[in-house]
Scaffold this motif. Structure first.
Motif, PDB file in Angstrom:
ATOM      1  N   VAL A 170       0.839  -1.200   0.000  1.00 11.64           N
ATOM      2  CA  VAL A 170       0.000   0.000   0.000  1.00 11.64           C
ATOM      3  C   VAL A 170       0.872   1.248   0.000  1.00 11.64           C
ATOM      4  CG1 VAL A 170      -1.905  -1.121   1.237  1.00 11.64           C
ATOM      5  CG2 VAL A 170      -0.156   0.114   2.539  1.00 11.64           C
ATOM      6  N   ALA A 171       0.346   2.304  -0.611  1.00 10.99           N
ATOM      7  CA  ALA A 171       0.886   3.652  -0.438  1.00 10.99           C
ATOM      8  C   ALA A 171       0.134   4.298   0.720  1.00 10.99           C
ATOM      9  CB  ALA A 171       0.717   4.462  -1.713  1.00 10.99           C
ATOM     10  N   VAL A 172       0.700   5.343   1.279  1.00 11.70           N
ATOM     11  CA  VAL A 172       0.091   6.043   2.414  1.00 11.70           C
ATOM     12  C   VAL A 172      -0.019   7.524   2.085  1.00 11.70           C
ATOM     13  CG1 VAL A 172       0.437   6.783   4.822  1.00 11.70           C
ATOM     14  CG2 VAL A 172       0.901   4.403   4.159  1.00 11.70           C
ATOM     15  N   LEU A 173      -1.181   8.100   2.346  1.00 11.28           N
ATOM     16  CA  LEU A 173      -1.381   9.545   2.244  1.00 11.28           C
ATOM     17  C   LEU A 173      -2.036  10.018   3.531  1.00 11.28           C
ATOM     18  CD1 LEU A 173      -1.522  12.296   0.865  1.00 11.28           C
ATOM     19  CD2 LEU A 173      -3.658  11.569  -0.237  1.00 11.28           C
ATOM     20  N   ALA A 174      -1.394  10.939   4.223  1.00 12.06           N
ATOM     21  CA  ALA A 174      -1.914  11.374   5.520  1.00 12.06           C
ATOM     22  C   ALA A 174      -1.463  12.789   5.826  1.00 12.06           C
ATOM     23  CB  ALA A 174      -1.441  10.432   6.628  1.00 12.06           C
ATOM     24  N   GLU A 175      -2.195  13.429   6.705  1.00 11.83           N
ATOM     25  CA  GLU A 175      -1.760  14.733   7.210  1.00 11.83           C
ATOM     26  C   GLU A 175      -0.539  14.549   8.098  1.00 11.83           C
ATOM     27  OE1 GLU A 175      -6.320  16.386   7.286  1.00 11.83           O
ATOM     28  OE2 GLU A 175      -5.552  14.819   8.606  1.00 11.83           O
ATOM     29  N   ASP A 176       0.273  15.582   8.121  1.00  8.75           N
ATOM     30  CA  ASP A 176       1.601  15.487   8.733  1.00  8.75           C
ATOM     31  C   ASP A 176       1.580  15.977  10.186  1.00  8.75           C
ATOM     32  OD1 ASP A 176       4.278  15.061   9.027  1.00  8.75           O
ATOM     33  OD2 ASP A 176       4.924  16.687   7.702  1.00  8.75           O
ATOM     34  N   TYR A 177       0.926  15.191  11.057  1.00  8.94           N
ATOM     35  CA  TYR A 177       0.935  15.529  12.474  1.00  8.94           C
ATOM     36  C   TYR A 177       0.595  14.282  13.285  1.00  8.94           C
ATOM     37  CZ  TYR A 177      -4.232  15.897  12.659  1.00  8.94           C
ATOM     38  OH  TYR A 177      -5.566  15.641  12.624  1.00  8.94           O
ATOM     39  N   SER A 178       0.467  14.438  14.573  1.00  3.42           N
ATOM     40  CA  SER A 178       0.478  13.309  15.506  1.00  3.42           C
ATOM     41  C   SER A 178      -0.671  12.317  15.336  1.00  3.42           C
ATOM     42  CB  SER A 178       0.473  13.839  16.945  1.00  3.42           C
ATOM     43  OG  SER A 178      -0.649  14.688  17.144  1.00  3.42           O
ATOM     44  N   TRP A 205       3.001  12.923   3.060  1.00  5.86           N
ATOM     45  CA  TRP A 205       2.532  13.669   4.216  1.00  5.86           C
ATOM     46  C   TRP A 205       2.223  15.103   3.800  1.00  5.86           C
ATOM     47  CZ3 TRP A 205       1.821  10.413   8.193  1.00  5.86           C
ATOM     48  CH2 TRP A 205       2.561   9.219   8.186  1.00  5.86           C
ATOM     49  N   VAL A 206       1.025  15.562   4.123  1.00  4.03           N
ATOM     50  CA  VAL A 206       0.598  16.907   3.713  1.00  4.03           C
ATOM     51  C   VAL A 206       0.171  17.703   4.944  1.00  4.03           C
ATOM     52  CG1 VAL A 206      -0.147  16.147   1.425  1.00  4.03           C
ATOM     53  CG2 VAL A 206      -1.781  16.127   3.320  1.00  4.03           C
ATOM     54  N   PRO A 207       0.260  19.029   4.877  1.00 10.99           N
ATOM     55  CA  PRO A 207      -0.167  19.845   6.015  1.00 10.99           C
ATOM     56  C   PRO A 207      -1.693  19.900   6.122  1.00 10.99           C
ATOM     57  CG  PRO A 207       0.495  21.259   4.202  1.00 10.99           C
ATOM     58  CD  PRO A 207       0.838  19.851   3.784  1.00 10.99           C
ATOM     59  N   ILE A 208      -2.187  20.144   7.333  1.00 11.15           N
ATOM     60  CA  ILE A 208      -3.619  20.389   7.508  1.00 11.15           C
ATOM     61  C   ILE A 208      -4.003  21.608   6.681  1.00 11.15           C
ATOM     62  CG2 ILE A 208      -5.418  21.055   9.152  1.00 11.15           C
ATOM     63  CD1 ILE A 208      -3.879  19.594  11.318  1.00 11.15           C
ATOM     64  N   GLY A 209      -5.125  21.511   5.985  1.00 15.96           N
ATOM     65  CA  GLY A 209      -5.581  22.632   5.166  1.00 15.96           C
ATOM     66  C   GLY A 209      -5.046  22.623   3.755  1.00 15.96           C
ATOM     67  N   ASN A 210      -4.369  21.542   3.354  1.00 12.49           N
ATOM     68  CA  ASN A 210      -3.868  21.439   1.984  1.00 12.49           C
ATOM     69  C   ASN A 210      -5.042  21.415   1.005  1.00 12.49           C
ATOM     70  OD1 ASN A 210      -1.565  20.974   0.141  1.00 12.49           O
ATOM     71  ND2 ASN A 210      -2.633  19.058  -0.284  1.00 12.49           N
ATOM     72  N   LYS A 211      -4.966  22.196  -0.048  1.00 14.21           N
ATOM     73  CA  LYS A 211      -6.086  22.282  -0.998  1.00 14.21           C
ATOM     74  C   LYS A 211      -5.779  21.648  -2.353  1.00 14.21           C
ATOM     75  CE  LYS A 211      -8.331  26.373   1.000  1.00 14.21           C
ATOM     76  NZ  LYS A 211      -7.570  26.309   2.268  1.00 14.21           N
ATOM     77  N   ASP A 212      -4.514  21.618  -2.737  1.00 12.48           N
ATOM     78  CA  ASP A 212      -4.142  21.109  -4.063  1.00 12.48           C
ATOM     79  C   ASP A 212      -3.372  19.798  -3.912  1.00 12.48           C
ATOM     80  OD1 ASP A 212      -3.354  20.611  -6.629  1.00 12.48           O
ATOM     81  OD2 ASP A 212      -2.216  22.473  -6.891  1.00 12.48           O
ATOM     82  N   TYR A 213      -3.988  18.708  -4.355  1.00  7.53           N
ATOM     83  CA  TYR A 213      -3.370  17.382  -4.238  1.00  7.53           C
ATOM     84  C   TYR A 213      -2.819  16.882  -5.573  1.00  7.53           C
ATOM     85  CZ  TYR A 213      -5.181  16.986   0.484  1.00  7.53           C
ATOM     86  OH  TYR A 213      -5.421  17.191   1.818  1.00  7.53           O
ATOM     87  N   SER A 214      -2.728  17.753  -6.567  1.00  4.57           N
ATOM     88  CA  SER A 214      -2.329  17.294  -7.903  1.00  4.57           C
ATOM     89  C   SER A 214      -0.935  16.693  -7.907  1.00  4.57           C
ATOM     90  CB  SER A 214      -2.411  18.455  -8.898  1.00  4.57           C
ATOM     91  OG  SER A 214      -1.588  19.541  -8.476  1.00  4.57           O
ATOM     92  N   SER A 215       0.004  17.303  -7.203  1.00  7.51           N
ATOM     93  CA  SER A 215       1.367  16.772  -7.211  1.00  7.51           C
ATOM     94  C   SER A 215       1.438  15.436  -6.467  1.00  7.51           C
ATOM     95  CB  SER A 215       2.331  17.780  -6.581  1.00  7.51           C
ATOM     96  OG  SER A 215       1.976  18.058  -5.235  1.00  7.51           O
ATOM     97  N   VAL A 216       0.663  15.297  -5.393  1.00  8.48           N
ATOM     98  CA  VAL A 216       0.633  14.032  -4.664  1.00  8.48           C
ATOM     99  C   VAL A 216       0.018  12.940  -5.529  1.00  8.48           C
ATOM    100  CG1 VAL A 216      -0.342  12.832  -2.667  1.00  8.48           C
ATOM    101  CG2 VAL A 216       0.521  15.161  -2.422  1.00  8.48           C
ATOM    102  N   ILE A 217      -1.093  13.267  -6.169  1.00 11.32           N
ATOM    103  CA  ILE A 217      -1.772  12.281  -7.016  1.00 11.32           C
ATOM    104  C   ILE A 217      -0.851  11.831  -8.152  1.00 11.32           C
ATOM    105  CG2 ILE A 217      -3.679  11.990  -8.661  1.00 11.32           C
ATOM    106  CD1 ILE A 217      -5.322  13.854  -6.778  1.00 11.32           C
ATOM    107  N   ALA A 218      -0.110  12.765  -8.740  1.00 13.00           N
ATOM    108  CA  ALA A 218       0.809  12.417  -9.827  1.00 13.00           C
ATOM    109  C   ALA A 218       1.937  11.523  -9.340  1.00 13.00           C
ATOM    110  CB  ALA A 218       1.378  13.690 -10.442  1.00 13.00           C
ATOM    111  N   ALA A 219       2.306  11.676  -8.061  1.00 11.52           N
ATOM    112  CA  ALA A 219       3.447  10.916  -7.525  1.00 11.52           C
ATOM    113  C   ALA A 219       3.055   9.568  -6.952  1.00 11.52           C
ATOM    114  CB  ALA A 219       4.141  11.741  -6.439  1.00 11.52           C
ATOM    115  N   LEU A 220       1.761   9.300  -6.819  1.00 10.29           N
ATOM    116  CA  LEU A 220       1.345   8.019  -6.254  1.00 10.29           C
ATOM    117  C   LEU A 220       1.843   6.869  -7.131  1.00 10.29           C
ATOM    118  CD1 LEU A 220      -2.336   8.857  -5.204  1.00 10.29           C
ATOM    119  CD2 LEU A 220      -0.458   8.228  -3.661  1.00 10.29           C
ATOM    120  N   PRO A 221       2.438   5.852  -6.546  1.00  9.02           N
ATOM    121  CA  PRO A 221       2.977   4.748  -7.343  1.00  9.02           C
ATOM    122  C   PRO A 221       1.868   3.884  -7.943  1.00  9.02           C
ATOM    123  CG  PRO A 221       3.184   4.266  -5.006  1.00  9.02           C
ATOM    124  CD  PRO A 221       2.702   5.682  -5.092  1.00  9.02           C
ATOM    125  N   ASP A 222       2.162   3.282  -9.076  1.00  5.35           N
ATOM    126  CA  ASP A 222       1.199   2.391  -9.740  1.00  5.35           C
ATOM    127  C   ASP A 222       1.313   0.950  -9.259  1.00  5.35           C
ATOM    128  OD1 ASP A 222       0.229   4.484 -11.369  1.00  5.35           O
ATOM    129  OD2 ASP A 222       1.894   4.186 -12.776  1.00  5.35           O
TER     130      ASP A 222
END
Length: 419
Positions: A170-178, A205-222
């Motif tokens: 699995v890949a993981v996408l999550a906010e960057d805090y505790s 890992w993304v900050p709370i309040g992130n609005k643009d996920y395009s770069s993350v989506i492009a980087a997700l492994p296949d």
């Protein structure tokens, strides 16, 4: 005139004394309760539902406990630790509350734990803050959590993803805090122990309040079987909307608040995209137990403009507020000893909640049932989390001795390695 003047002075003194006594009596007949929630920022919708839970608990007792009126004073944060501390300081140091419910978000809880240690005469009961170390390491003796925490909420999900869904990587996408660190750990530890993989370079890992996920989506492994997503509120909705629009096809495994009612209740095509997503957490929308059914009915009646079913935030704040009220009732509403008797009562408290019995461990963290779920379309067309399994009496150390559990180390971006 001299005698008359003395008489007037005596009468004035008596009146002043009587007013002081009345003021003291009035103060003793009122208990100020603070409630802190995230009513600003990306998690504002979560905070709104949490306050519905507080309202339900207080209205059950008509805002009275042991013959004393509960005066609720609310505080607002934006999920950042400093905003939580600022709001709490106002409640405690200016408004004079001696009992507190909250906070909502993970790192807020860690900050309030430390603040609680500086205010030993104030009793703090959690809201839904679910970072592991709020209670696991160096807990505050006056901070209580009756709502379990983020790793506990993942009970059964790692095993389900591996054994039933057949996922191996699995890949993981999550906010960057505790809190997301805690959830990721709770999911990955059993998943990886069974043989699953989640490479560190496939964790985003993304900050709370992130609005643009395009770069993350492009980087997700296949070359993974699924994405484990631990986002909440507007963050979850933004990612799910953008991933669906980008034609994303990988199946999802969700953190507890990623498919909570605060997200499932949103409108748009995203709702269809998340059908079939497994998750786990402290509530399940379709649990057919009469305790849950009664809670849902009370919520829907009181808040017709709320979510189709109470979110885990309404549930968590309700449970923690109810615990505080039960503790206050047990001590006759008396906190004049700096809350010592109240804290002793809370430590020993075991009570029935809408999701089963709850009790505390020696670090004042809840032991309670957790629900393994999957998103379905309900009979009324709303998305709900269907109960797959109830995992009973999940402890913070998952049944391991405390010192043994600590060997896992603190939750974080790379724990567990899972390579």
């Amino acid at each position: 005139m001299h005698d008359k003047g003395k008489t007037l002075l005596a009468a004035a003194a008596l009146l002043a004394g009587s007013s002081g006594i009345a003021g003291i009596a009035q103060a003793e007949d009122t208990i100020k309760m603070g409630a802190l929630a995230t009513l600003e920022g990306a998690f504002a919708v979560l905070g709104e539902d949490s306050m519905r839970g507080v309202t339900l608990a207080l209205e059950e007792v008509d805002h009275m406990v042991a013959g004393k009126k509960i005066e609720l004073i609310t505080g607002s944060s934006d999920a950042s630790p400093q905003s939580a501390i600022n709001a709490t300081k106002k409640l405690v140091e200016q408004d004079g509350v001696r009992v507190m419910v909250g906070p909502l978000s993970g790192s807020e809880g860690l900050a309030l734990k430390d603040y609680a240690k500086t205010k030993p005469n104030v009793t703090f009961v959690n809201g839904t803050s679910a970072a592991q170390d709020t209670t696991l390491r160096e807990p505050a003796p006056n901070f209580f959590r009756f709502s379990t925490e983020g790793a506990q909420w993942m009970a059964g999900l790692g095993e389900y993803a591996y054994n039933v869904k057949g996922y191996r990587t699995v890949a993981v996408l999550a906010e960057d805090y505790s809190f997301p660190y805690t959830q990721v750990f709770g999911f990955l530890e059993p998943f990886c122990r069974l043989g699953g993989k989640a490479p560190v370079d496939a964790r985003f890992w993304v900050p709370i309040g992130n609005k643009d996920y395009s770069s993350v989506i492009a980087a997700l492994p296949d070359d993974v079987d699924a994405i484990y997503v631990a986002l909440g509120g507007a963050d979850a909705i933004n990612f799910l909307t953008q991933y669906e629009q980008a034609g994303g096809e990988l199946p999802l495994v969700a953190g507890s608040i990623t498919v909570d009612q605060s997200v499932l209740g949103s409108k748009g095509r995203t709702r269809d995209f998340v059908v079939g997503t497994p998750s786990a957490g402290p509530v399940s929308d379709t649990w057919d137990d009469p305790r849950w059914s009664a809670f849902v009915a009370a919520y829907q009646k009181r808040f017709p403009d709320g979510f189709p079913s109470p979110s885990l935030f309404a549930h968590g704040y309700y449970i923690n507020t109810k615990a505080m009220l039960l503790g206050l009732e047990a001590v006759g509403g008396d906190v004049s000893d700096g809350g010592e008797k109240l804290r002793a009562a809370l430590s020993a408290l075991e009570f029935e909640t809408p999701t089963g019995m709850v009790r505390l461990d020696e670090r004042r963290n809840a032991i309670a049932d957790i629900f393994l779920t999957e998103v379905i379309v309900g009979p009324d067309g709303n998305l709900v989390n269907k109960t797959i399994e109830v995992i009973p009496a999940v402890s913070q150390t998952f049944g391991l001795p405390y010192e043994k559990f600590l060997e896992y180390g603190q939750v974080g971006r790379e724990n567990p390695p899972c390579e």
